[in-house]
Every structure is written in structure tokens, then in C-alpha cells.
Design an enzyme around this catalytic site. Structure first.
Site, PDB file in Angstrom:
ATOM      1  N   ARG A  16       0.831  -1.209   0.000  1.00 39.02           N
ATOM      2  CA  ARG A  16       0.000   0.000   0.000  1.00 39.02           C
ATOM      3  C   ARG A  16       0.864   1.256   0.000  1.00 39.02           C
ATOM      4  O   ARG A  16       0.980   1.949  -1.001  1.00 39.02           O
ATOM      5  CB  ARG A  16      -0.945  -0.035   1.215  1.00 39.02           C
ATOM      6  CG  ARG A  16      -2.154   0.914   1.091  1.00 39.02           C
ATOM      7  CD  ARG A  16      -1.863   2.316   1.579  1.00 39.02           C
ATOM      8  NE  ARG A  16      -1.346   2.354   2.937  1.00 39.02           N
ATOM      9  CZ  ARG A  16      -0.873   3.458   3.500  1.00 39.02           C
ATOM     10  NH1 ARG A  16      -0.836   4.609   2.836  1.00 39.02           N
ATOM     11  NH2 ARG A  16      -0.383   3.423   4.738  1.00 39.02           N
ATOM     12  N   THR A 182       4.470  11.350   9.588  1.00 38.30           N
ATOM     13  CA  THR A 182       4.040  11.343   8.191  1.00 38.30           C
ATOM     14  C   THR A 182       4.918  12.215   7.303  1.00 38.30           C
ATOM     15  O   THR A 182       5.173  11.866   6.143  1.00 38.30           O
ATOM     16  CB  THR A 182       2.575  11.798   8.091  1.00 38.30           C
ATOM     17  OG1 THR A 182       1.803  11.082   9.067  1.00 38.30           O
ATOM     18  CG2 THR A 182       2.014  11.525   6.711  1.00 38.30           C
ATOM     19  N   HIS A 209       5.066   4.569  12.684  1.00 38.22           N
ATOM     20  CA  HIS A 209       5.090   4.544  11.215  1.00 38.22           C
ATOM     21  C   HIS A 209       5.940   5.742  10.782  1.00 38.22           C
ATOM     22  O   HIS A 209       5.515   6.889  10.918  1.00 38.22           O
ATOM     23  CB  HIS A 209       3.659   4.655  10.678  1.00 38.22           C
ATOM     24  CG  HIS A 209       3.564   4.671   9.179  1.00 38.22           C
ATOM     25  ND1 HIS A 209       2.937   3.666   8.477  1.00 38.22           N
ATOM     26  CD2 HIS A 209       3.989   5.573   8.256  1.00 38.22           C
ATOM     27  CE1 HIS A 209       2.976   3.954   7.180  1.00 38.22           C
ATOM     28  NE2 HIS A 209       3.616   5.114   7.023  1.00 38.22           N
ATOM     29  N   HIS A 211       8.507   7.963   8.119  1.00 40.98           N
ATOM     30  CA  HIS A 211       8.975   8.287   6.772  1.00 40.98           C
ATOM     31  C   HIS A 211      10.395   8.833   6.855  1.00 40.98           C
ATOM     32  O   HIS A 211      10.840   9.292   7.905  1.00 40.98           O
ATOM     33  CB  HIS A 211       8.022   9.271   6.095  1.00 40.98           C
ATOM     34  CG  HIS A 211       6.794   8.599   5.562  1.00 40.98           C
ATOM     35  ND1 HIS A 211       6.632   8.270   4.233  1.00 40.98           N
ATOM     36  CD2 HIS A 211       5.686   8.145   6.194  1.00 40.98           C
ATOM     37  CE1 HIS A 211       5.472   7.673   4.060  1.00 40.98           C
ATOM     38  NE2 HIS A 211       4.870   7.574   5.246  1.00 40.98           N
ATOM     39  N   HIS A 308      41.708  -3.076   4.697  1.00 37.51           N
ATOM     40  CA  HIS A 308      40.412  -3.675   5.039  1.00 37.51           C
ATOM     41  C   HIS A 308      40.365  -5.136   4.588  1.00 37.51           C
ATOM     42  O   HIS A 308      39.903  -6.012   5.337  1.00 37.51           O
ATOM     43  CB  HIS A 308      39.283  -2.892   4.379  1.00 37.51           C
ATOM     44  CG  HIS A 308      39.005  -1.573   5.027  1.00 37.51           C
ATOM     45  ND1 HIS A 308      37.742  -1.181   5.394  1.00 37.51           N
ATOM     46  CD2 HIS A 308      39.825  -0.562   5.383  1.00 37.51           C
ATOM     47  CE1 HIS A 308      37.794   0.025   5.945  1.00 37.51           C
ATOM     48  NE2 HIS A 308      39.050   0.427   5.941  1.00 37.51           N
TER      49      HIS A 308
END
Length: 526
Positions: A16, A182, A209, A211, A308
Site C-alpha cells: 500500500r 508522516t 510509522h 517516513h 580492510h
């Protein structure tokens, strides 16, 4: 960080909220296939879509009932009722009921700005809409998860009203109160502070939730769990509106590996399926995978610098925060002008060549790599060419063929463009000439080369050229640009890449093609 061993509900909204990302669209079959994959992976909650928003999502809830899910719960998404309608008159709420789901997630406004300026409603009207909508769904036997939209912005501006929204939702019977960032603008220290207050006030019913507009969606989600949240919403690969949602491919392993929580239910492959499901979603969405994505990216465990590479081969923890195989990924040692002897040794052993870091051959190969990279080639993603280079240093390279000459011509007639390659080879003391037509000059080169070789080496039928990349490597001593070519091959369930470099793009391409087929013939004992 040591935490209590408790279960955190992972709520996936890829189907969704993920589809709200630019360029992302799933067909009905895509949505079903992904649902089955998420269920197999062990995701507890899957948000299937918004049934009243489009026919495809409405059809999804009918179609998914034909499939047996192992453990996942499917949730239908929607909004609170419209301010001018009673709940039983609201098409959105009735569409959820028609889905015949156990769970519904509905969102309501928690920010006074949205109530007044977007809904054009009074503050009490908004509270009534929330209460009525949740009650209506509850009375129809549906468990409700309430998403408090813009909660953090609302709390910062009017904390009393934002909390009242949660109180009303809880009174109406919401099982979960999900605090939504949001706009994605709340930074982690403030996010943790607000979330902790809500967890202390409402107990074990808080979810989040997030973002990613400020780049902290994953960090905020993890800190919410530390604050006491019991549910985390997000999407696979973080796809979604604007800058995306919180990435579950980062959240889930962080919770399970580093924080001591359980996040997956009854998973077939456990965390080892993480990279697979990440790749699956990228493929469905038609998005190029992010090679630098934590945990699942192609380069997430790639080591290039000499120090590394040497360190990680002595002690993996020196430069890897987890074992890559735990999440279905793998370590990759890149060879380049920055490499040391350890990287060459590692690659040689991967090829089955038992060499020691102190062997003179390793030093010779490293010196050659640095010289060739200075001239334009790049070996970090061309293991096929590197393998041949090592064989040559070991005096184990045997040329299976020699290209004596080749020409390529292209012709255009209206929209029809064709290229023709004529090539002359020496194969086992025989001179072979072949001609092939392709849709482009490199395609023609490849077809002509294989056509000439297959009578002697029929196993080349198994080899496919699957990718071709060109980049500018720099300029030669004159004014011409040096072109670098990378060609990717597949054959017998193996993948390899070769490189070429020249001021002439077709010469660079032929060089890479020759290496590609020589690699296969050497590896398969031609």
C-alpha cells in the site's frame, strides 16, 4: 545493547504505502506473489491495500482468500468516515467490511493544522469521526489498528489535542495506536522523547510509522522500540512516498541480531531470506537495487582497501558488523589499484588456486593490476579478467584461440539499423572466418566470435552475454578518451565479468569478449 527477549510486531505496508513511491506499481499478481513471499519470510502483518481507492486493491482482498497463508494477518487500509456522513453511509468503511478481514488499519488526523486546513472540520468533529469509525468496524467484528497521521507534528504544536486523539481511538476500541511521522521531519532525540511519553501513558499498544525525509526513519523506528513501542510499520527496501518509508530490511536484522528482540514469526529461512526478499521487491517494482543498502546491498560486505581486505580475512569482525551469511548476503573482496596482496590471495583461492600472500606471483599480479588500472581497466567487478591474469602469471594460461583480424560495419535504412562483423580466428592451427549480423556492433562482434568458435568448442552454446556497460576511464596521452567496457556473462549457473579498455570502443569490447570466452573455456576444461 541488551534488551528483553520479546516479540515486536512487524507491519509491512509495501503493498500500500510502498506503491506510493514514484515509479512503483504492482499488478494484482505481483501483490499476491509478494504477499506469499512476506508470509513465508515470517512477516506478522501485511497491509494488502486500500479497497475503496481502486478496483485492483478491492480485487486483491477477494483473490488472496484463495491462498493459504502460513501465519501472516492481512489488513485492509482506509480512513475515518467523512465528516458529513454517518459510518454506515461511508463507502470507505463499508469497503473494508466487504473485504472480510480480521484486521483493519484506518488513519485519522492528529494535527490541528490538518483538521482545520485540510479537513476543514472542527476539532471535536475530527474526534467524533475517529470514534465513530473505529466503533463501526469493531461492531462488525474487525480488529482495528489506528494510524494517528502526523502525530509528531501535531504533538509538537498542540500536545493536548494529539493525546486526546489517541485517547478517543483507544476508548473506541483500537487495538494499536500507531504514531505516524508522516512528514518524516522529526529527529531521533525528539522522536524518542515523545514516543516514550506515549508508551508510558498508554502501555503496550503503541506502534510507529516513520517516513525517511530526514534520513532517520530506521533510527526512529528502532528507538521507538527502546521507548516501549510494540509495533513497527515499514516497507521492504524502504520504498514509498517522497523519500520513502522506514526500511524493514534494516529494521528486522537490527531488532533480531543486535537488540535481542524477535521480529519474524514462523519463518521458513529466517533472516537468511532477507536479501532474497529485498531483491524480489526490487524486481517486482522495476527498481535498480541499491548496491549500498545496509545488510542486503551488493556492496554491503565488499572490501576494497588493502588494509580492510587483509584485516577482514584475518578476523571478519575487524571490518564487518555481522556475518553476511546471516542475512543471505556474502562477502566480496574487490581487487583494484587500492588493493594489497591479501585481496589477490583471496581471489586466487576463490578460483581454486592455492597461493600464499607472500608468493612472488601475488606481488607480480598486484603490480600488473595497478598498471592496467592506470591504463583504464577496472578489475574490482571483472573477476573473469582477473582470473586470466593470475593464470598468465602462473604460466598456466593457454590461449584457446587467437583473433587475427575483424571488421564491423553498420548500415541504416529508415528505422532499420544493422551491424555486420567479419572475424578471422586461428583455432587449433586452423584459420576460421565467420560473418554475423547483429542489432548493434558489439552484438555482431559477439555473434561472429561465437559462430567461429562453436564448431571446436560446442559447450559455448551454454554461454550468454547478459549485460554490457561502457564508461569513460580518462584520456590518453593525446586527446582521445579511454573507454572502459565491462561485459557480464552467464553459463552453467555461473556468472562472470570481464573488462577491456581502449580509445576505440569496439577494440575494448572485443578485448572483453575474448576474455569472457577464454575464462569459460579455462574454467570448464576445454
Amino acid at each position: 545493547m541488551v534488551a528483553k527477549s520479546r516479540f515486536i510486531e512487524i507491519y509491512d505496508t509495501t503493498l500500500r504505502d510502498g506503491t506510493q513511491g514514484m515509479g512503483v506499481s504492482f499488478s494484482l499478481q505481483d501483490k499476491i506473489s509478494l504477499t506469499l513471499k512476506l508470509d513465508e519470510f515470517g512477516i506478522p502483518f501485511i497491509e494488502g491495500g486500500w479497497p475503496s481507492s481502486n478496483p485492483k486493491d478491492e480485487e486483491y482482498f477477494k483473490a488472496i482468500k484463495d491462498y493459504h497463508l502460513r501465519q501472516a494477518k492481512i489488513a485492509a487500509f482506509g480512513s475515518t468516515r467523512r465528516k458529513s456522513l454517518k459510518p454506515d453511509e461511508d463507502e470507505n468503511l463499508n469497503a473494508i467490511i466487504k473485504c472480510d478481514v480480521e484486521y483493519a488499519t484506518i488513519f485519522g488526523k492528529a494535527w490541528t493544522l490538518h483538521v482545520r486546513e485540510v479537513l476543514k472540520a472542527k476539532l471535536q468533529e475530527n474526534l467524533d469521526m475517529i470514534y465513530d469509525s473505529i466503533s463501526y468496524l469493531k461492531n462488525h467484528g474487525i480488529k482495528v489498528i489506528f494510524d494517528a497521521e502526523h502525530f509528531y507534528d501535531g504533538y509538537k504544536e498542540d500536545p493536548e489535542y494529539a493525546v486526546k486523539v489517541l485517547e478517543v481511538a483507544r476508548e473506541a476500541g483500537a487495538e494499536r495506536l500507531v504514531l505516524c511521522d508522516t512528514n518524516g521531519g522529526t529527529l531521533t532525540h525528539r522522536f524518542y522523547e515523545i514516543t516514550k511519553r506515549m508508551c508510558e501513558k498508554f502501555g503496550d499498544c503503541i506502534g510507529v510509522h516513520c517516513h525517511n525525509d530526514s534520513g532517520v526513519a530506521v533510527a526512529n523506528s528502532l528507538m521507538a522500540v527502546v521507548a516501549g513501542a510494540v509495533q513497527v510499520q515499514g516497507t521492504i527496501n524502504g520504498i514509498g512516498e517522497r523519500c520513502g518509508n522506514a526500511d524493514l530490511c534494516q529494521i528486522i536484522p537490527a531488532l533480531e541480531i543486535k537488540m535481542g528482540y524477535k521480529a519474524l514469526r514462523s519463518s521458513i529461512n529466517g533472516l537468511q531470506g532477507l536479501k532474497s526478499i529485498s531483491t524480489f521487491v526490487y524486481d517486482l517494482a522495476g527498481i535498480e537495487p541499491n548496491p549500498y543498502q545496509p545488510y542486503t546491498g551488493q556492496h554491503a560486505f565488499t572490501h576494497k582497501a588493502g588494509a580492510h581486505s587483509d584485516g577482514v580475512m584475518k578476523e571478519p569482525r575487524a571490518y564487518e558488523h555481522i556475518d553476511p551469511t546471516v542475512v543471505g548476503n556474502e562477502r566480496f573482496i574487490a581487487v583494484s589499484e587500492l588493493s594489497g596482496r591479501a585481496a589477490i590471495t583471496y581471489k586466487a583461492r576463490k578460483f581454486g588456486l592455492n597461493l600464499d600472500k607472500n608468493d612472488a606471483i601475488i606481488t607480480k599480479v598486484l603490480r600488473t593490476v595497478k598498471e592496467l588500472e592506470a591504463s583504464g581497466k577496472r578489475f574490482e567487478d571483472a573477476d573473469g579478467s582477473l582470473y586470466l591474469l593470475i593464470l598468465k602469471a602462473l604460466n598456466k594460461y593457454k590461449s584457446h584461440f587467437e583473433v587475427l583480424s575483424w571488421t564491423v560495419t553498420s548500415r541504416a535504412r529508415k528505422a532499420d539499423i544493422k551491424s555486420i562483423c567479419t572475424i578471422k580466428l586461428k583455432v587449433k592451427n586452423r584459420i576460421v572466418t565467420s560473418v554475423a549480423e547483429g542489432i548493434g556492433p558489439v552484438h555482431a562482434q559477439d555473434l561472429a566470435l561465437v559462430k567461429a568458435l562453436k564448431p571446436e568448442y560446442p559447450m559455448l552454446e551454454n554461454v550468454q552475454l547478459i549485460n554490457y556497460k561502457v564508461s569513460i576511464a580518462g584520456r590518453s596521452m593525446g586527446t582521445a578518451s579511454i573507454v572502459r567496457v565491462l561485459v557480464e556473462f552467464r553459463g552453467d549457473n555461473e556468472y562472470w565479468s570481464t573488462t577491456g579498455a581502449s580509445a576505440n570502443i569496439l577494440e575494448a569490447s572485443m578485448e572483453a569478449l575474448i576474455d569472457g570466452y577464454e575464462y569459460y573455456l579455462h574454467r570448464h576444461g576445454a
